[in-house]
Structures are given as structure tokens and as C-alpha cells.
Design a protein around this motif. Structure first.
Motif, short mmCIF file in Angstrom:
data_model
loop_
_atom_site.label_atom_id
_atom_site.label_comp_id
_atom_site.label_asym_id
_atom_site.label_seq_id
_atom_site.Cartn_x
_atom_site.Cartn_y
_atom_site.Cartn_z
N GLY A 61 0.80 -1.23 0.00
CA GLY A 61 0.00 0.00 0.00
C GLY A 61 0.83 1.27 0.00
N ASN A 62 2.14 1.14 -0.16
CA ASN A 62 3.03 2.31 -0.15
C ASN A 62 3.06 2.94 -1.54
OD1 ASN A 62 5.03 4.16 0.18
ND2 ASN A 62 6.58 2.73 0.89
N SER A 63 3.01 4.27 -1.61
CA SER A 63 3.03 4.96 -2.91
C SER A 63 4.17 5.98 -3.00
CB SER A 63 1.69 5.66 -3.16
OG SER A 63 1.45 6.61 -2.13
N ASP A 64 5.15 5.89 -2.11
CA ASP A 64 6.27 6.84 -2.11
C ASP A 64 7.33 6.39 -3.12
OD1 ASP A 64 7.95 8.91 -1.50
OD2 ASP A 64 8.76 7.99 0.32
N PHE A 65 6.96 6.45 -4.40
CA PHE A 65 7.87 6.10 -5.49
C PHE A 65 7.24 6.56 -6.79
CE2 PHE A 65 5.02 2.45 -5.00
CZ PHE A 65 4.62 2.20 -6.30
N CYS A 66 7.99 6.56 -7.86
CA CYS A 66 7.43 6.85 -9.18
C CYS A 66 8.24 6.08 -10.22
CB CYS A 66 7.45 8.34 -9.48
SG CYS A 66 6.49 8.77 -10.95
N VAL A 67 7.67 4.98 -10.71
CA VAL A 67 8.33 4.12 -11.69
C VAL A 67 7.38 3.89 -12.87
CG1 VAL A 67 9.72 3.00 -9.91
CG2 VAL A 67 7.53 1.97 -10.58
N LYS A 68 7.88 3.26 -13.90
CA LYS A 68 7.07 3.06 -15.11
C LYS A 68 5.86 2.16 -14.82
CE LYS A 68 6.40 3.40 -19.61
NZ LYS A 68 6.05 4.68 -20.23
N ASN A 69 6.13 1.01 -14.20
CA ASN A 69 5.04 0.06 -13.97
C ASN A 69 5.41 -0.86 -12.81
OD1 ASN A 69 2.97 -1.77 -14.07
ND2 ASN A 69 3.25 -2.35 -16.21
N ILE A 70 4.76 -0.68 -11.69
CA ILE A 70 5.06 -1.47 -10.48
C ILE A 70 4.79 -2.95 -10.71
CG2 ILE A 70 2.75 -1.13 -9.49
CD1 ILE A 70 6.09 -1.20 -7.52
N LYS A 71 3.96 -3.29 -11.70
CA LYS A 71 3.63 -4.69 -11.97
C LYS A 71 4.82 -5.47 -12.55
CE LYS A 71 -1.27 -3.73 -12.69
NZ LYS A 71 -2.36 -3.60 -13.69
N GLN A 72 5.88 -4.76 -12.95
CA GLN A 72 7.06 -5.43 -13.49
C GLN A 72 8.03 -5.88 -12.40
OE1 GLN A 72 8.57 -2.30 -16.10
NE2 GLN A 72 7.69 -3.32 -17.88
N ALA A 73 7.64 -5.70 -11.14
CA ALA A 73 8.56 -5.95 -10.02
C ALA A 73 9.12 -7.37 -10.00
CB ALA A 73 7.85 -5.63 -8.70
N HIS A 113 22.99 5.43 -12.09
CA HIS A 113 22.28 4.60 -13.06
C HIS A 113 21.48 3.55 -12.27
CE1 HIS A 113 24.66 6.29 -16.32
NE2 HIS A 113 25.74 6.10 -15.57
N ILE A 114 20.20 3.40 -12.57
CA ILE A 114 19.38 2.44 -11.83
C ILE A 114 19.30 1.15 -12.64
CG2 ILE A 114 17.10 1.97 -10.86
CD1 ILE A 114 16.92 4.84 -10.07
N THR A 115 20.19 0.24 -12.26
CA THR A 115 20.31 -1.06 -12.92
C THR A 115 20.23 -2.14 -11.84
OG1 THR A 115 22.71 -1.04 -12.66
CG2 THR A 115 21.82 -0.06 -14.69
N ALA A 147 13.64 -0.87 -11.27
CA ALA A 147 13.07 0.22 -10.48
C ALA A 147 11.77 -0.24 -9.81
CB ALA A 147 12.81 1.43 -11.38
N ALA A 148 10.97 -1.02 -10.54
CA ALA A 148 9.72 -1.54 -9.97
C ALA A 148 10.00 -2.49 -8.80
CB ALA A 148 8.92 -2.26 -11.05
N VAL A 157 11.97 5.08 -5.02
CA VAL A 157 12.73 5.23 -6.27
C VAL A 157 11.91 6.09 -7.22
CG1 VAL A 157 13.61 4.00 -8.28
CG2 VAL A 157 13.89 3.02 -6.02
N PHE A 158 12.58 7.06 -7.84
CA PHE A 158 11.91 7.96 -8.77
C PHE A 158 12.70 7.96 -10.07
CE2 PHE A 158 10.99 9.11 -4.47
CZ PHE A 158 9.62 9.35 -4.47
N ALA A 159 12.33 7.07 -10.99
CA ALA A 159 13.09 6.93 -12.24
C ALA A 159 12.37 6.03 -13.21
CB ALA A 159 14.48 6.35 -11.95
N TRP A 160 12.51 6.33 -14.49
CA TRP A 160 12.04 5.41 -15.54
C TRP A 160 12.84 5.71 -16.80
CZ3 TRP A 160 9.28 9.31 -13.29
CH2 TRP A 160 8.93 10.41 -14.09
N LYS A 161 12.92 4.74 -17.68
CA LYS A 161 13.67 4.91 -18.93
C LYS A 161 12.93 5.86 -19.84
CE LYS A 161 15.85 2.10 -22.57
NZ LYS A 161 17.25 2.12 -22.17
N GLY A 162 13.63 6.87 -20.36
CA GLY A 162 13.01 7.82 -21.28
C GLY A 162 12.38 9.01 -20.61
#
Length: 490
Positions: A61-73, A113-115, A147-148, A157-162
Motif C-alpha cells: 500500500g506504499n506509494s512513495d515512489f514513481c516508476v514506469k510500472n510497479i507490476k514489473q517488479a 544509473h538504476i540497474t 526500479a519496480a 525510487v523515482f526513475a524510468w527509462k526515457g
């Protein structure tokens, strides 16, 4: 005011997403300097909605992040587990920290770099007791699934490709500017995070114990601050530590230059004429790989010592103007700006490939190519054809950004060495008694460099020779090191 080499380029001439005011104008040349839409680099199958416009929560239930798609975790977690197998020193640090927590109370804000390799570092810092918040130092090097996975594990984490330029600064700001959380350590790659805090939140430095910086560009900026008397906390120059310079810069680039070029262009290296600008550790790695593949390699260099090394290694030392009409590939790795100018680009042969292996996107004058008479064609992700009126075209990779991390991946094992060095630098600065480090830039103590190297030797089933008491006395050394003086060049 400190003048950065590229401060005159105005960010507000570049398009950003409509309706959003850019958070930054000319703080420094960031890794986002771009004239094209970042969205074009995202996979066409991805949801085109900006992550900033989505409401996402992890399974807790935590939302302190911004990534492309959390479902890719789940996919990202598998990549992190694979990386752990090739990062023995960080895993060793985790085991040793099960009892003690040398980073307990540390609040680390990071911009790298987030790898998958960075994820192993972040989770190791967490195991050592630190709290972390993270943004990306490059708009194209983030692995969205990693990132997810980090967001799912509870890392902000606040990052996404592009990302766009505006997104880049927004992500950094979200890491730093959060209610009830004050960073006391900075881990930076390129200096953008450090300078954002200097510009927007200078009072934060009252509670920050130190900065760890790992890039040529970021270290250069720190020395500028120090020289001007404006560096208000101690900083650790990881880039020039032996375990970064002689391993990451050399061996990592030796392997990843070929990978990045192959994935983007499918080219054959045998017989190709290549000019490599700069013969530092990165240039040495690139040249060695290309020579081994049968390429004819030229080198440009300003430093007579590096130039002589290039000559002794069997490379022709030239000025760029002398070979620009005949070469098939141009690779920059100087850390400088405008190494390849519009004049060079105009004189290149048809289908010449142009790319950069330095951290910053200042080495190739890409901005000069954004003119009405030239046509840009996107060929595939990270590959543009720039076409002249007479039909000549050049192949520009990653819009002049760091080729290996933008277009391919880098060897995990060598990044383990760098990441361990970063972790030890953070531990050293965080736990140092008051007064040990002044408001200046320091190198990692040699004893730590040797320790990092020793942690990686078991992977090769390598057995170190030990000095006898008599031998140690003869050499005037401690049996446990350090084994070389600080001025020794490996």
C-alpha cells in the motif's frame, strides 16, 4: 558564482512536456541535454501515460515512489538475483553486517544509473542500516523492471527509462524534498544531485556528513567547488580510486563498447577504421577491444603521456581532422565538450557511426545537428540517422549519451568492485570522527582499495602470497598492507 563549462546553454530552449514548468534552467549540464522527445525511446508496447500521472502502490500500500510500472517488479527481482551472483564483495559485506550496522541512522540520497547492479548496492546499504531514496543520473539507463522491484521492496525510487528533462529534475527533487526526511549522505554520479541541493536546498548541507562521487564529471565539479571555497562538506572522490579507475573504467569499457555497438548497428568490426578520442582508462579499454576484433584504430589525445602510451600500444596518434573523412566509427571518451564539432560531422563519410563513452553528453555537438536542412530518422531504439541534403547520413547512437548504459548492459562483476568501493566510502565518511575530514575532496584510503580487491579474489580461486616477517622488514611494510605508497601508479 562558479562557472561550469557548459552553463551558457539554456535549458529553456528545449521542449519539455506541455503544461509543466521545468524545475531547472541552467544549474549545470545534466545528463538530460536533449532536443528530442524522450518518449520516443520507450518501448512502443509500453503504456505512454507518464508515470507522474499514474497512481501506483506496491503490495504493502506504499506509494512513495514513481516508476514506469510497479507490476514489473517480479521480473526486476529475478534480474537483481542474477546480479547478486556476480557481486561477491557486496554479498560478503551483507554477511559481515548481520551483527553490526555501520550505516545505522544514515539517510542516503542517491543519483546513479538504476540497474540491477545498483539495486544490489542499495539493498546492501539497507542491510547495513541505511535508509535510501534514489533517482537516476541518466534518462536512458534505468531498467524499468528493476526500479519496480526496488519500489516493491519499499525503496523510494523515482526513475524510468526515457524521462524528459523536466521529469529528470522532478525525480531528483522528489528524492530530496520530502517532509520529515532529511538526507545526511549523498551518493552521486555526475554531480547533478549535489548541485540541485546546492541550488535549491543549501541549508540541507548543515546535516549532510559527506558526498561520495564516482564520475569524472562530478569529481571535476567538486574540485571546482573546493577551489572556490564553496564545498561545505567532505567529499570522497571514488572515480580516482584504484578499484574504480583501473577496473570499471578499463575492463568494463573493454567489454561493453563492443556490446553497445553490436546491439545498435549489427556491425562487423574486422577491418573497420575507428578513431577513439581520448586514451585515458576508458579509451584504453575501447581501443584494446576494437584492436582485438581486427579494427584499424586511431587515437586522438591532448596529454603527451597518454599519447605516448597509445603509440607504444601500437595505435596511430592523429588529429581528428586528419582522419575524419575516412573512418567508419568515431568514439569519444574524453570527459570534455565539443570534441566532435559540426565541422567534423559535415566532413564524415556516409554511414559513419558516431557515439560517446564518456559520462556527459557534451562531447559530441548534437545540438548543431538540430537544423532545418538536416533530416532525422529514428531507425530503432537509440539509433538515429541524420541525413544531409546530398543524401549523406551518419548513424548517431543514444543522441550522444553514454553508449554502454544507454544501449546495452555492463558486466556485473566489474560493477561489484565499484559498488563495494562506494559502500566503503559511505561507511568511512559516515563514521569518521569529527575533524578527520575537512571540507575538501579526498581519495579513498589505499587500505580500503586493497580490501575491495581482496574481497573479489575468491571468485577466481586466487591465492595471495603472504610476506614473511623478514621480507616485510626488508621492504619496510606492514604484513597486512598497504603494499604500495600513495604515489604508486598501477
Amino acid at each position: 558564482q562558479i562557472q561550469f563549462a557548459d552553463q551558457k546553454q539554456e535549458f529553456n530552449k528545449r521542449p519539455t512536456k506541455i503544461g509543466r514548468r521545468s524545475l531547472s534552467r541552467s544549474i549545470s549540464q545534466s545528463s538530460t541535454d536533449s532536443y528530442s522527445s524522450a518518449a520516443s525511446y520507450t518501448d512502443s508496447s509500453d503504456d505512454e501515460t507518464s508515470p507522474r500521472d499514474k497512481q501506483q502502490k506496491n503490495s504493502k500500500g506504499n506509494s512513495d515512489f514513481c516508476v514506469k510500472n510497479i507490476k514489473q517488479a517480479e521480473f526486476g527481482r529475478r534480474e537483481i538475483e542474477i546480479a547478486e551472483q556476480e557481486m561477491p564483495a557486496l554479498m560478503a559485506l551483507r554477511k559481515r553486517a548481520q551483527g553490526e550496522k555501520p550505516l545505522a541512522g544514515a539517510k542516503i540520497v542517491g543519483c546513479t544509473h538504476i540497474t540491477a547492479q545498483t539495486a544490489v548496492l542499495m539493498e546492501t546499504l539497507g542491510a547495513l542500516g541505511a535508509q535510501c531514496r534514489w533517482a537516476a543520473c541518466n534518462i536512458y539507463s534505468t531498467l524499468n523492471e528493476v526500479a519496480a522491484a526496488l519500489a516493491e521492496s519499499g525503496f523510494p525510487v523515482f526513475a524510468w527509462k526515457g524521462e524528459s528533462e523536466d521529469d529528470f529534475w522532478w525525480c531528483i527533487d522528489r528524492c530530496v524534498n520530502v517532509e520529515g526526511w532529511q538526507p545526511n549522505m549523498i551518493l552521486d554520479d555526475g554531480g547533478d544531485l549535489t548541485h540541485w541541493i546546492y541550488k535549491k536546498y543549501p541549508n540541507m548541507f548543515k546535516k549532510i556528513k559527506g558526498i561520495v562521487e564516482e564520475s569524472v564529471t562530478g569529481v571535476h565539479r567538486l574540485y571546482q567547488l573546493s577551489k572556490a571555497g564553496k564545498l561545505c562538506v567532505p567529499a570522497m572522490n571514488v572515480n580516482d580510486s584504484v578499484t574504480k579507475q583501473k577496473f570499471d573504467n578499463l575492463y568494463c569499457c573493454r567489454e561493453s563498447i563492443l556490446d553497445g555497438l553490436k546491439r545498435t548497428t549489427d556491425m562487423m568490426f574486422g577491418g573497420k577504421q575507428v578513431v577513439v578520442c581520448g586514451y585515458g582508462e576508458v579509451g584504453k579499454g575501447c581501443c584494446a577491444a576494437l584492436k582485438a576484433m581486427g579494427s584499424i584504430v586511431y587515437v586522438t589525445e591532448i596529454d603527451p603521456i597518454c599519447a605516448l602510451q597509445a603509440c607504444m600500444d601500437g595505435f596511430r596518434l592523429v588529429k581528428l581532422n586528419e582522419v575524419i573523412r575516412q573512418v567508419d566509427i568515431v568514439i569519444t571518451c574524453t570527459g570534455n565538450k565539443n570534441v566532435v564539432t559540426r565541422e567534423h560531422l559535415d566532413r564524415m563519410k556516409n554511414s559513419c557511426i558516431v557515439c560517446n563513452m564518456g559520462h556527459s553528453n557534451t562531447e559530441i555537438d548534437v545540438a548543431s545537428l538540430r537544423t532545418p536542412e538536416l533530416t532525422w530518422e529514428r531507425v530503432r531504439s537509440q539509433v538515429d540517422h541524420v541525413i544531409w541534403p546530398d543524401g549523406k547520413r551518419i548513424v548517431l547512437l543514444a543522441e550522444g549519451r553514454l553508449l554502454n548504459l544507454s544501449c546495452s548492459t555492463v558486466p556485473t562483476f566489474v560493477l561489484s568492485i565499484t559498488a563495494t568501493t562506494q559502500a566503503l566510502a559511505l561507511i568511512e565518511l559516515y563514521n569518521a570522527p569529527e575533524g578527520r575530514y575537512k571540507q575538501d575532496v579526498y581519495l579513498l584510503p589505499k587500505k580500503m582499495d586493497e580490501y575491495v580487491a581482496s574481497l573479489h579474489l575468491p571468485t577466481f580461486d586466487a591465492h595471495l602470497t603472504e610476506l614473511t616477517d623478514e621480507q616485510a622488514k626488508y621492504l619496510g611494510l606492514n604484513k597486512n598492507g598497504p603494499f604500495k605508497p600513495n604515489y604508486y601508479r598501477y
